[in-house]
Design a protein around this motif. Sequence first.
Motif, short mmCIF file in Angstrom:
data_model
loop_
_atom_site.label_atom_id
_atom_site.label_comp_id
_atom_site.label_asym_id
_atom_site.label_seq_id
_atom_site.Cartn_x
_atom_site.Cartn_y
_atom_site.Cartn_z
N LEU A 173 42.36 45.08 32.52
CA LEU A 173 40.91 44.96 32.43
C LEU A 173 40.39 43.59 32.84
CD1 LEU A 173 40.35 46.83 29.03
CD2 LEU A 173 40.19 47.74 31.35
N TYR A 174 41.29 42.64 33.11
CA TYR A 174 40.88 41.30 33.53
C TYR A 174 40.78 41.25 35.06
CZ TYR A 174 41.39 36.44 34.94
OH TYR A 174 41.23 35.22 35.55
N ARG A 175 39.64 40.74 35.54
CA ARG A 175 39.44 40.58 36.98
C ARG A 175 40.04 39.25 37.43
NH1 ARG A 175 34.29 41.56 35.46
NH2 ARG A 175 33.53 39.64 36.37
N LYS A 176 41.12 39.32 38.14
CA LYS A 176 41.84 38.11 38.54
C LYS A 176 40.98 37.23 39.43
CE LYS A 176 46.39 40.20 38.03
NZ LYS A 176 47.64 40.64 38.69
N GLY A 177 41.21 35.93 39.31
CA GLY A 177 40.46 34.97 40.10
C GLY A 177 39.20 34.49 39.45
N THR A 178 38.93 34.93 38.21
CA THR A 178 37.73 34.51 37.48
C THR A 178 38.11 33.57 36.35
OG1 THR A 178 37.90 36.48 36.09
CG2 THR A 178 36.49 36.63 38.03
N TYR A 192 47.78 28.53 27.22
CA TYR A 192 49.09 28.65 27.87
C TYR A 192 49.46 30.13 28.06
CZ TYR A 192 50.07 23.65 27.22
OH TYR A 192 50.03 22.28 27.28
N THR A 193 49.21 30.93 27.01
CA THR A 193 49.50 32.36 27.11
C THR A 193 48.71 33.00 28.23
OG1 THR A 193 50.00 32.52 24.74
CG2 THR A 193 49.43 34.56 25.88
N PHE A 194 47.41 32.66 28.29
CA PHE A 194 46.56 33.23 29.34
C PHE A 194 47.06 32.84 30.72
CE2 PHE A 194 43.21 32.42 32.44
CZ PHE A 194 42.76 33.71 32.65
N ALA A 195 47.42 31.56 30.91
CA ALA A 195 47.86 31.10 32.23
C ALA A 195 49.07 31.90 32.71
CB ALA A 195 48.18 29.61 32.18
N GLY A 196 49.99 32.21 31.78
CA GLY A 196 51.14 33.01 32.15
C GLY A 196 50.80 34.49 32.31
N SER A 203 40.28 31.10 38.08
CA SER A 203 39.57 30.00 38.73
C SER A 203 39.52 28.75 37.85
CB SER A 203 38.15 30.43 39.08
OG SER A 203 37.43 30.79 37.91
N LYS A 204 39.34 28.96 36.54
CA LYS A 204 39.14 27.81 35.64
C LYS A 204 39.34 28.28 34.20
CE LYS A 204 35.97 24.98 36.94
NZ LYS A 204 34.67 24.32 37.25
N ILE A 205 39.73 27.35 33.33
CA ILE A 205 39.80 27.62 31.90
C ILE A 205 38.83 26.68 31.19
CG2 ILE A 205 41.23 27.48 29.82
CD1 ILE A 205 43.63 28.26 31.51
N PHE A 206 37.91 27.27 30.40
CA PHE A 206 37.03 26.50 29.53
C PHE A 206 37.55 26.67 28.11
CE2 PHE A 206 34.37 27.79 33.11
CZ PHE A 206 33.70 26.62 33.44
N ILE A 227 47.92 22.23 32.34
CA ILE A 227 47.49 23.54 32.79
C ILE A 227 46.52 23.33 33.94
CG2 ILE A 227 46.29 25.67 32.18
CD1 ILE A 227 47.07 25.23 29.29
N PRO A 228 46.73 23.95 35.09
CA PRO A 228 45.82 23.77 36.22
C PRO A 228 44.39 24.19 35.88
CG PRO A 228 47.85 24.83 36.92
CD PRO A 228 47.88 24.83 35.43
N ASN A 229 43.42 23.44 36.40
CA ASN A 229 42.00 23.79 36.27
C ASN A 229 41.59 24.02 34.82
OD1 ASN A 229 41.59 23.77 39.15
ND2 ASN A 229 42.63 25.76 39.21
N PHE A 230 42.05 23.12 33.97
CA PHE A 230 41.81 23.22 32.52
C PHE A 230 40.70 22.25 32.11
CE2 PHE A 230 42.64 21.65 28.21
CZ PHE A 230 42.71 22.84 27.49
N ASN A 231 39.73 22.77 31.34
CA ASN A 231 38.62 21.95 30.87
C ASN A 231 38.53 22.07 29.36
OD1 ASN A 231 36.88 21.34 33.55
ND2 ASN A 231 37.75 23.39 33.65
N LEU A 232 38.80 20.97 28.65
CA LEU A 232 38.70 20.93 27.20
C LEU A 232 37.32 20.43 26.80
CD1 LEU A 232 40.06 21.18 24.40
CD2 LEU A 232 40.82 18.80 24.67
N ILE A 233 36.60 21.25 26.02
CA ILE A 233 35.25 20.89 25.56
C ILE A 233 35.31 20.65 24.06
CG2 ILE A 233 32.84 21.62 25.37
CD1 ILE A 233 34.89 23.45 27.87
N SER A 234 35.08 19.40 23.64
CA SER A 234 35.23 19.02 22.24
C SER A 234 33.96 19.34 21.44
CB SER A 234 35.57 17.53 22.13
OG SER A 234 36.70 17.23 22.90
#
Length: 363
Positions: A173-178, A192-196, A203-206, A227-234
């Motif tokens: 159900l996940y559209r790859k590349g988003t 980490y689980t999602f990346a694998g 495209s990016k992780i928020f 993790i590639p394209n990883f964005n941590l929002i505190s």
Amino acid sequence: MYDTVKRMRELYGCLQDEQSKNIFLDRLAIDLDPSMTNTMKLCADAGQVTWEQQQSWKSALLALNQAGEKVVLYGASIVGRDMAAALQHEQIDFYGFCDRSYARFPDGLMGKPVLSPDELLNHPDQYYVVNAVGIFYYEEIDRLLQERGFPNERILRCFGAPKGNQYFDFPSLYRKGTAFVDCGCYNCGDCYTFAGWSKGQYSKIFAFEPDPANVENCKQNISKEPIPNFNLISMGVSDASKVVAFGSDGGVTSHIVSHEPIAATAGIVVNQISMQMTTIDETVGLETVGFIKMDIEGAEFEALHGAQNTIARDKPLLAICTYHREGDTVAFMEYLKRLVPTYRFWLRHYGPARTETVLYAAE
């Protein structure tokens, strides 16, 4: 009044399999009567343990009560407190809790003492123990009891071991590349689980995490294993940019103070701080979002309101925890169906008690 039945029937019809329908009815029953019996039914329908096994366990527990034996719940966090509340609801007694953070409970918890692991494990002839921790630590505690020689016949495996791939049960159900939006990323484990799980095809992780101690853990983990394209929002996520009172405990139950999780934090000292909240809509902007996960201790409904433009525009796969507040399951489904009329729903349950029920939504 009569519209209520019609609405329930319509939501029930949007559920895509029998397990989802059974869990939907179980959650409604728990909202009305948070008993151990209804909790047992939920865990049986989740496939963790059979109803007959749970009945046998309940009979054994009642026999121990009558014999005056000391039954200890191993775990004083949200699962242990939830399990204790279910037992007390049916007036089934237990001696106390055990937790490695026992020093945080100098006055006990829910009227019961909190033992150290050494006190429990060094006196195996004095106690019976129930594994009352969540999905992340269940096997660790079970292994600890066995390694320390705690008698197997004194370990009560009640609601069953947690099972499943929490938040990630429907890869098709996940559209790859988003983009992936993780609300309540804790230590980045789910990122980490999602990346694998996505095979890196995103495209990016928020990653949103408001608790300062957890943020530092995230930074350390990412520095060691990027993790590639990883964005941590505190910051936390809500329905608007605002400052709220936040209870920080450096764990998985940090929460906005006005949103107490089930069997909440009575007896636990938390560091109350001011916390800046934001919205998913503000943060992701025009980025196409394909998956949103939320486990934010009762603040999910407001966070969904703060993601309404993103959800209506991108129709992402959603994995939203529905166990923190009574009525969450119905409220979330109704709201999401208004935003995206073509959404379909699934329900899965991963916890050993009432905790860790997840609503999945996708077109």
